[in-house]
Scaffold this motif. Structure first.
Motif, PDB file in Angstrom:
ATOM      1  N   LEU A  92      30.128  69.929  90.646  1.00 33.86           N
ATOM      2  CA  LEU A  92      28.984  70.271  91.479  1.00 33.86           C
ATOM      3  C   LEU A  92      28.105  71.279  90.749  1.00 33.86           C
ATOM      4  N   VAL A  93      26.794  71.152  90.918  1.00 31.93           N
ATOM      5  CA  VAL A  93      25.851  72.038  90.237  1.00 31.93           C
ATOM      6  C   VAL A  93      24.916  72.703  91.247  1.00 31.93           C
ATOM      7  N   ASP A  94      24.409  73.847  90.864  1.00 35.86           N
ATOM      8  CA  ASP A  94      23.491  74.626  91.696  1.00 35.86           C
ATOM      9  C   ASP A  94      22.216  73.816  91.964  1.00 35.86           C
ATOM     10  N   ALA A  95      21.947  73.595  93.244  1.00 35.30           N
ATOM     11  CA  ALA A  95      20.720  72.891  93.626  1.00 35.30           C
ATOM     12  C   ALA A  95      19.974  73.697  94.682  1.00 35.30           C
ATOM     13  N   GLY A  96      20.040  75.021  94.570  1.00 36.43           N
ATOM     14  CA  GLY A  96      19.353  75.877  95.532  1.00 36.43           C
ATOM     15  C   GLY A  96      20.278  76.807  96.275  1.00 36.43           C
ATOM     16  N   VAL A  97      21.319  77.288  95.575  1.00 40.01           N
ATOM     17  CA  VAL A  97      22.256  78.233  96.189  1.00 40.01           C
ATOM     18  C   VAL A  97      21.521  79.525  96.534  1.00 40.01           C
ATOM     19  N   ASP A  98      21.788  80.055  97.711  1.00 43.42           N
ATOM     20  CA  ASP A  98      21.205  81.336  98.138  1.00 43.42           C
ATOM     21  C   ASP A  98      22.019  82.464  97.505  1.00 43.42           C
ATOM     22  N   ALA A  99      21.829  82.650  96.221  1.00 42.15           N
ATOM     23  CA  ALA A  99      22.612  83.624  95.469  1.00 42.15           C
ATOM     24  C   ALA A  99      22.173  85.043  95.816  1.00 42.15           C
ATOM     25  N   ALA A 100      23.157  85.912  96.039  1.00 37.88           N
ATOM     26  CA  ALA A 100      22.861  87.303  96.390  1.00 37.88           C
ATOM     27  C   ALA A 100      24.110  88.142  96.188  1.00 37.88           C
ATOM     28  N   PRO A 101      23.948  89.431  95.855  1.00 31.49           N
ATOM     29  CA  PRO A 101      25.121  90.306  95.718  1.00 31.49           C
ATOM     30  C   PRO A 101      25.867  90.436  97.045  1.00 31.49           C
ATOM     31  N   LEU A 102      27.158  90.724  96.947  1.00 29.47           N
ATOM     32  CA  LEU A 102      27.982  91.010  98.126  1.00 29.47           C
ATOM     33  C   LEU A 102      28.288  92.502  98.092  1.00 29.47           C
ATOM     34  N   PRO A 103      27.750  93.287  99.015  1.00 30.84           N
ATOM     35  CA  PRO A 103      27.857  94.750  98.921  1.00 30.84           C
ATOM     36  C   PRO A 103      29.279  95.269  98.786  1.00 30.84           C
ATOM     37  N   GLU A 104      30.256  94.655  99.455  1.00 30.20           N
ATOM     38  CA  GLU A 104      31.607  95.213  99.384  1.00 30.20           C
ATOM     39  C   GLU A 104      32.409  94.704  98.191  1.00 30.20           C
ATOM     40  N   ALA A 105      31.831  93.826  97.379  1.00 29.63           N
ATOM     41  CA  ALA A 105      32.552  93.302  96.214  1.00 29.63           C
ATOM     42  C   ALA A 105      32.608  94.339  95.108  1.00 29.63           C
ATOM     43  N   VAL A 106      33.727  94.374  94.402  1.00 29.53           N
ATOM     44  CA  VAL A 106      33.901  95.263  93.257  1.00 29.53           C
ATOM     45  C   VAL A 106      34.197  94.411  92.029  1.00 29.53           C
ATOM     46  N   ARG A 107      33.848  94.940  90.872  1.00 27.53           N
ATOM     47  CA  ARG A 107      34.135  94.235  89.623  1.00 27.53           C
ATOM     48  C   ARG A 107      35.619  94.395  89.288  1.00 27.53           C
ATOM     49  N   LEU A 108      36.203  93.307  88.831  1.00 27.74           N
ATOM     50  CA  LEU A 108      37.608  93.302  88.455  1.00 27.74           C
ATOM     51  C   LEU A 108      37.724  93.173  86.936  1.00 27.74           C
ATOM     52  N   GLY A 109      38.752  93.816  86.386  1.00 27.28           N
ATOM     53  CA  GLY A 109      38.958  93.775  84.945  1.00 27.28           C
ATOM     54  C   GLY A 109      40.425  93.709  84.602  1.00 27.28           C
ATOM     55  N   PRO A 110      40.754  93.928  83.328  1.00 30.42           N
ATOM     56  CA  PRO A 110      42.148  93.808  82.887  1.00 30.42           C
ATOM     57  C   PRO A 110      43.129  94.646  83.699  1.00 30.42           C
ATOM     58  N   ALA A 111      42.727  95.825  84.144  1.00 25.28           N
ATOM     59  CA  ALA A 111      43.641  96.673  84.914  1.00 25.28           C
ATOM     60  C   ALA A 111      43.990  96.056  86.265  1.00 25.28           C
ATOM     61  N   ASP A 112      43.167  95.111  86.726  1.00 21.51           N
ATOM     62  CA  ASP A 112      43.393  94.499  88.034  1.00 21.51           C
ATOM     63  C   ASP A 112      44.197  93.198  87.954  1.00 21.51           C
ATOM     64  N   VAL A 113      44.559  92.782  86.738  1.00 20.44           N
ATOM     65  CA  VAL A 113      45.209  91.478  86.561  1.00 20.44           C
ATOM     66  C   VAL A 113      46.481  91.320  87.392  1.00 20.44           C
ATOM     67  N   PRO A 114      47.377  92.302  87.482  1.00 13.83           N
ATOM     68  CA  PRO A 114      48.561  92.088  88.330  1.00 13.83           C
ATOM     69  C   PRO A 114      48.202  91.740  89.767  1.00 13.83           C
ATOM     70  N   GLU A 115      47.203  92.422  90.339  1.00 10.90           N
ATOM     71  CA  GLU A 115      46.763  92.101  91.705  1.00 10.90           C
ATOM     72  C   GLU A 115      46.140  90.709  91.768  1.00 10.90           C
ATOM     73  N   MET A 116      45.379  90.364  90.751  1.00 12.59           N
ATOM     74  CA  MET A 116      44.722  89.061  90.730  1.00 12.59           C
ATOM     75  C   MET A 116      45.754  87.940  90.642  1.00 12.59           C
ATOM     76  N   LEU A 117      46.755  88.113  89.800  1.00 12.60           N
ATOM     77  CA  LEU A 117      47.801  87.109  89.672  1.00 12.60           C
ATOM     78  C   LEU A 117      48.588  86.976  90.978  1.00 12.60           C
ATOM     79  N   ASP A 118      48.778  88.088  91.672  1.00 14.35           N
ATOM     80  CA  ASP A 118      49.483  88.036  92.945  1.00 14.35           C
ATOM     81  C   ASP A 118      48.675  87.260  93.983  1.00 14.35           C
ATOM     82  N   LEU A 119      47.367  87.498  94.020  1.00 13.58           N
ATOM     83  CA  LEU A 119      46.509  86.773  94.958  1.00 13.58           C
ATOM     84  C   LEU A 119      46.482  85.285  94.614  1.00 13.58           C
TER      85      LEU A 119
END
Length: 249
Positions: A92-119
């Motif tokens: 599927l490709v973008d054909a008009g997605v209403d793209a916008a930031p999510l205020p409560e989202a945080v950036r994840l990185g290598p330090a978060d990998v154990p939590e990410m793998l658990d999820l």
């Protein structure tokens, strides 16, 4: 059967065009075969017309008993390869997605990998390895300090970026976090001038409906295949170069 590949369109061979393009620093190569390091992603790119030598090179890159995963595959592996997964999918490709930031989202990185793998283990969104986070931007949502939803980027063919690892814990489903994260990752992708796309299993009709409601449209049908390298396949000789360049850790 998947449609014939148009060599002029990068999304018909997203693994190969990504590894020859923006993700070239991850590429492991042997002959005409490319792959990501196994700790990053399981995807392998074969040429459109793989012959015995190409399958031998794929085997050598992975080693006896190793597993390779192919998207947009057109030819079955040789008879001595054990198929462990075969599924139909959609691109599927973008054909008009209403793209916008999510205020409560945080950036994840290598330090978060154990939590990410658990999820990922709880929600099973698809392949996600210890270094997958290196492929692009990952955003997550925590509730009471616990990572309960995330989405990020995987393959990056020239001009395109794949949204992947979209997952939401059962405790927070129905709150719009998955949709919000998809729109937020799409926003990040557009900010650098790429176009978002994604893959989904055909059988996952709920996810396909969700993505279409967000503004994605079907580009093509595809298929996914995972197979085990035969035990008798030859491994590379010790110290034998395979044309490998990997990202700095």
């Amino acid at each position: 059967m998947t449609p014939p590949v148009d060599p002029g369109h990068p999304l018909d061979d997203p693994v190969g065009t990504a590894l020859r393009g923006p993700h070239a620093h991850f590429a492991e190569r042997r002959g005409r075969v490319l792959r990501y390091p196994a700790a990053v992603a399981p995807w392998v790119a074969l040429p459109p017309d793989p012959g015995p030598a190409d399958w031998a090179d794929a085997a050598a890159l992975s080693g006896p008993g190793g597993e390779i995963t192919i998207t947009a595959f057109r030819e079955p592996p040789p008879a001595d390869w054990e198929i462990t997964f075969h599924g139909e999918g959609v691109q599927l490709v973008d054909a008009g997605v209403d793209a916008a930031p999510l205020p409560e989202a945080v950036r994840l990185g290598p330090a978060d990998v154990p939590e990410m793998l658990d999820l990922v283990a709880r929600t099973r969104p698809g392949p996600f390895e210890p270094r997958t986070v290196e492929l692009g931007t990952y955003l997550g949502v925590r509730r009471d300090g616990v990572l309960v939803a995330m989405a990020g980027e995987r393959m990056r063919p020239p001009g395109w970026s794949e949204i992947s690892a979209v997952c939401t814990d059962a405790s927070v489903r129905g709150q719009g976090l998955g949709s919000g994260l998809v729109r937020a990752v799409a926003h990040e992708i557009r900010q650098r001038g790429d176009t978002p796309f994604l893959h989904a299993a055909t059988a996952n009709t709920g996810a396909v409906r969700l993505y279409e409601s967000l503004g994605f449209t079907l580009r093509r049908r595809t298929a996914f295949l995972a197979a085990l390298v035969p035990d008798g396949a030859a491994a590379p000789a010790p110290g034998q170069p395979v044309g490998t360049t990997t990202a700095a850790r």
